[in-house]
Design a protein around this motif. Structure first.
Motif, PDB file in Angstrom:
ATOM      1  N   GLU A 124       0.827  -1.203   0.000  1.00 56.30           N
ATOM      2  CA  GLU A 124       0.000   0.000   0.000  1.00 56.30           C
ATOM      3  C   GLU A 124       0.863   1.256   0.000  1.00 56.30           C
ATOM      4  OE1 GLU A 124      -3.920   1.341   2.514  1.00 56.30           O
ATOM      5  OE2 GLU A 124      -2.066   0.996   3.612  1.00 56.30           O
ATOM      6  N   ARG A 125       1.939   1.237   0.776  1.00 57.85           N
ATOM      7  CA  ARG A 125       2.839   2.382   0.836  1.00 57.85           C
ATOM      8  C   ARG A 125       3.556   2.601  -0.497  1.00 57.85           C
ATOM      9  NH1 ARG A 125       0.360   5.382   4.015  1.00 57.85           N
ATOM     10  NH2 ARG A 125       0.364   4.799   6.221  1.00 57.85           N
ATOM     11  N   VAL A 126       3.881   1.513  -1.174  1.00 54.01           N
ATOM     12  CA  VAL A 126       4.501   1.626  -2.499  1.00 54.01           C
ATOM     13  C   VAL A 126       3.535   2.299  -3.472  1.00 54.01           C
ATOM     14  CG1 VAL A 126       5.342   0.335  -4.496  1.00 54.01           C
ATOM     15  CG2 VAL A 126       6.061  -0.332  -2.199  1.00 54.01           C
ATOM     16  N   VAL A 127       2.260   1.883  -3.415  1.00 56.67           N
ATOM     17  CA  VAL A 127       1.233   2.487  -4.272  1.00 56.67           C
ATOM     18  C   VAL A 127       1.086   3.970  -3.944  1.00 56.67           C
ATOM     19  CG1 VAL A 127      -1.233   2.507  -4.843  1.00 56.67           C
ATOM     20  CG2 VAL A 127      -0.023   0.325  -4.619  1.00 56.67           C
ATOM     21  N   ASP A 128       1.106   4.310  -2.647  1.00 56.04           N
ATOM     22  CA  ASP A 128       1.004   5.712  -2.235  1.00 56.04           C
ATOM     23  C   ASP A 128       2.195   6.517  -2.741  1.00 56.04           C
ATOM     24  OD1 ASP A 128      -1.404   5.395  -0.955  1.00 56.04           O
ATOM     25  OD2 ASP A 128      -0.535   5.084   1.028  1.00 56.04           O
ATOM     26  N   LEU A 129       3.381   5.910  -2.677  1.00 54.15           N
ATOM     27  CA  LEU A 129       4.581   6.600  -3.152  1.00 54.15           C
ATOM     28  C   LEU A 129       4.492   6.871  -4.649  1.00 54.15           C
ATOM     29  CD1 LEU A 129       7.412   7.701  -2.683  1.00 54.15           C
ATOM     30  CD2 LEU A 129       8.308   5.377  -2.994  1.00 54.15           C
ATOM     31  N   LEU A 130       4.041   5.866  -5.400  1.00 55.00           N
ATOM     32  CA  LEU A 130       3.879   6.044  -6.843  1.00 55.00           C
ATOM     33  C   LEU A 130       2.824   7.114  -7.138  1.00 55.00           C
ATOM     34  CD1 LEU A 130       3.980   2.317  -8.037  1.00 55.00           C
ATOM     35  CD2 LEU A 130       5.778   4.046  -8.290  1.00 55.00           C
ATOM     36  N   SER A 131       1.758   7.117  -6.333  1.00 57.03           N
ATOM     37  CA  SER A 131       0.704   8.127  -6.510  1.00 57.03           C
ATOM     38  C   SER A 131       1.259   9.521  -6.257  1.00 57.03           C
ATOM     39  CB  SER A 131      -0.456   7.847  -5.547  1.00 57.03           C
ATOM     40  OG  SER A 131      -1.016   6.573  -5.769  1.00 57.03           O
ATOM     41  N   LEU A 132       2.085   9.641  -5.214  1.00 60.03           N
ATOM     42  CA  LEU A 132       2.679  10.936  -4.887  1.00 60.03           C
ATOM     43  C   LEU A 132       3.615  11.397  -5.997  1.00 60.03           C
ATOM     44  CD1 LEU A 132       2.939  13.214  -2.849  1.00 60.03           C
ATOM     45  CD2 LEU A 132       4.755  11.908  -1.702  1.00 60.03           C
ATOM     46  N   THR A 259      -3.090  25.490  -6.419  1.00 56.28           N
ATOM     47  CA  THR A 259      -2.297  25.760  -5.221  1.00 56.28           C
ATOM     48  C   THR A 259      -2.471  24.633  -4.216  1.00 56.28           C
ATOM     49  OG1 THR A 259      -2.679  28.128  -5.557  1.00 56.28           O
ATOM     50  CG2 THR A 259      -1.783  27.454  -3.439  1.00 56.28           C
ATOM     51  N   ALA A 260      -3.711  24.146  -4.102  1.00 51.22           N
ATOM     52  CA  ALA A 260      -3.980  23.025  -3.197  1.00 51.22           C
ATOM     53  C   ALA A 260      -3.191  21.792  -3.615  1.00 51.22           C
ATOM     54  CB  ALA A 260      -5.477  22.716  -3.168  1.00 51.22           C
ATOM     55  N   LEU A 261      -3.045  21.593  -4.924  1.00 50.35           N
ATOM     56  CA  LEU A 261      -2.272  20.462  -5.431  1.00 50.35           C
ATOM     57  C   LEU A 261      -0.817  20.581  -4.989  1.00 50.35           C
ATOM     58  CD1 LEU A 261      -2.425  17.945  -7.321  1.00 50.35           C
ATOM     59  CD2 LEU A 261      -1.683  19.439  -9.180  1.00 50.35           C
ATOM     60  N   PHE A 262      -0.279  21.792  -5.065  1.00 55.00           N
ATOM     61  CA  PHE A 262       1.096  22.026  -4.614  1.00 55.00           C
ATOM     62  C   PHE A 262       1.227  21.799  -3.108  1.00 55.00           C
ATOM     63  CE2 PHE A 262       4.075  25.048  -2.680  1.00 55.00           C
ATOM     64  CZ  PHE A 262       5.267  24.588  -3.219  1.00 55.00           C
ATOM     65  N   VAL A 263       0.293  22.352  -2.336  1.00 54.10           N
ATOM     66  CA  VAL A 263       0.339  22.203  -0.874  1.00 54.10           C
ATOM     67  C   VAL A 263       0.193  20.738  -0.475  1.00 54.10           C
ATOM     68  CG1 VAL A 263      -0.862  22.770   1.287  1.00 54.10           C
ATOM     69  CG2 VAL A 263      -0.483  24.542  -0.431  1.00 54.10           C
ATOM     70  N   LEU A 264      -0.673  20.013  -1.179  1.00 51.10           N
ATOM     71  CA  LEU A 264      -0.820  18.581  -0.906  1.00 51.10           C
ATOM     72  C   LEU A 264       0.498  17.847  -1.135  1.00 51.10           C
ATOM     73  CD1 LEU A 264      -2.449  15.986  -0.390  1.00 51.10           C
ATOM     74  CD2 LEU A 264      -3.094  16.007  -2.804  1.00 51.10           C
ATOM     75  N   THR A 265       1.200  18.219  -2.205  1.00 51.72           N
ATOM     76  CA  THR A 265       2.470  17.563  -2.539  1.00 51.72           C
ATOM     77  C   THR A 265       3.522  17.818  -1.471  1.00 51.72           C
ATOM     78  OG1 THR A 265       1.982  17.831  -4.897  1.00 51.72           O
ATOM     79  CG2 THR A 265       4.251  17.307  -4.297  1.00 51.72           C
ATOM     80  N   VAL A 266       3.769  19.093  -1.174  1.00 54.45           N
ATOM     81  CA  VAL A 266       4.815  19.411  -0.192  1.00 54.45           C
ATOM     82  C   VAL A 266       4.377  19.005   1.214  1.00 54.45           C
ATOM     83  CG1 VAL A 266       5.776  21.272  -1.584  1.00 54.45           C
ATOM     84  CG2 VAL A 266       4.010  21.817   0.107  1.00 54.45           C
ATOM     85  N   GLY A 267       3.077  19.115   1.499  1.00 51.85           N
ATOM     86  CA  GLY A 267       2.575  18.697   2.797  1.00 51.85           C
ATOM     87  C   GLY A 267       2.756  17.206   3.030  1.00 51.85           C
TER      88      GLY A 267
END
Length: 340
Positions: A124-132, A259-267
């Motif tokens: 699941e974490r691998v999938v999350d990493l790929l999603s990120l 902007t939310a997309l950027f904040v989600l990424t860095v957050g």
């Protein structure tokens, strides 16, 4: 050194790191003014963002169940949801403990082998990493100039300066690390048969087999499309929660979905830091990132504080309720034992 003392020292280290990052994030800022902004926040939008976040936790639980079912187990969604929240609470106590805690919880409630669950969580974490990574690529494509400026000014610039100033030390360190790895491989090859035949070796191999079994569950999904749908839905909910929280403060209410997309990424990068629940790291990286969009650092800190605080409060409240529900439910069964 006893295990208890070692655990206390490790916990103190992570707490200290989190507090230090909070200090650097808020250093030189008017705390009273930040508190005033938080008091005047529009809590309707805070509640909307909080509800969306809780729904995202439910979606994560349902998606996790999709990875567990190919292993021959069918936990109830309520049990998986409770395990996810209990895991998040455990992360506040000790970084990465949450992954073990949620697996242990589901092992207790549904008798799913711990080692197999660990495999599904890693997957699941691998999938999350790929999603990120996908989200990061999209963010860069849509906002290349801002992203490149942020990465260089806040990350690469400092790293490059340190590398330039410590080139010799880094080379020596790299040589030592490579040497230790080579020595370790040779030592393992020499004694691998003894290791495999030892009691500890057999336990480790058994654990690895279970983890590998869990990792292969994705190849046996009953609905790959359904898994992808829930993955997209999960990150969409994260994005909407980030976006709607903008409306809670007047200073961020005009920010856009991009902007939310950027904040989600860095957050997300901040939340991945090895401190309790992203404490301090989330505040620092989000407040610095919002500067690129014309938001004063103080206002960025106010946004990061209300966003992180809301998530933390919701997890503690509902995670605590889930833990009590699980304990009461398990008390009706004989031979109740500890989760971990």
């Amino acid at each position: 050194m006893s295990k208890r003392i070692k655990s206390v020292l490790q916990y103190s280290l992570f707490i200290g790191l989190g507090v230090a990052m909070l200090y650097f994030a808020f250093r030189g800022q008017n705390i009273g003014e930040i508190a005033s902004k938080l008091k005047s926040a529009n809590f309707y939008w805070v509640a909307v963002a909080a509800v969306i976040t809780m729904v995202s936790h439910l979606v994560r639980a349902v998606r996790w169940n999709m990875l567990i079912e190919p292993l021959g187990y069918r936990p109830k969604n309520i049990n998986t949801f409770s395990a996810v929240l209990i895991g998040y609470v455990a992360n506040f106590a000790f970084p990465r403990l949450g992954e073990v805690a949620r697996c242990g919880t589901l092992t207790k409630t549904d008798n799913v082998p711990m080692d197999k669950l660990i495999g599904t969580v890693i997957l699941e974490r691998v999938v999350d990493l790929l999603s990120l990574v996908v989200i990061l690529v999209l963010t860069v494509l849509f906002q290349f100039n801002r992203i490149s400026s942020f990465v260089y000014d806040n990350l690469l610039k400092g790293i490059l300066q340190k590398i330039t100033a410590n080139t010799l030390n880094l080379v020596v360190f790299a040589v030592i690390v490579i040497g230790l790895i080579v020595f370790g491989i040779k030592l393992f090859n020499k004694y691998k048969h003894t290791i495999y035949e030892s009691a500890i070796g057999k336990k480790v191999m058994s654990l690895l087999e279970g983890i590998i079994h869990g990792l292969t569950s994705i190849s046996k999904l009953s609905s790959v499309g359904g898994f992808l749908f829930y993955t997209v839905l999960l990150w969409t909910l994260y994005l909407l929660s980030t976006y709607f929280m903008f409306f809670a403060l007047s200073s961020t209410s005009n920010l856009t979905l991009l902007t939310a997309l950027f904040v989600l990424t860095v957050g997300s990068l901040g939340m991945a830091a090895p401190v309790q629940g992203g404490l301090g790291a989330f505040h620092w990286i989000v407040s610095k990132g919002l500067i690129l969009y014309g938001i004063a650092e103080l206002d960025g800190l106010a946004y990061a504080t209300i966003s992180h605080g809301t998530q933390t409060l919701m997890v503690i409240i509902f995670g605590g309720i889930c833990f009590l529900w699980m304990v009461l439910n398990q008390s009706k069964k004989p031979k109740m034992s500890a989760i971990l």
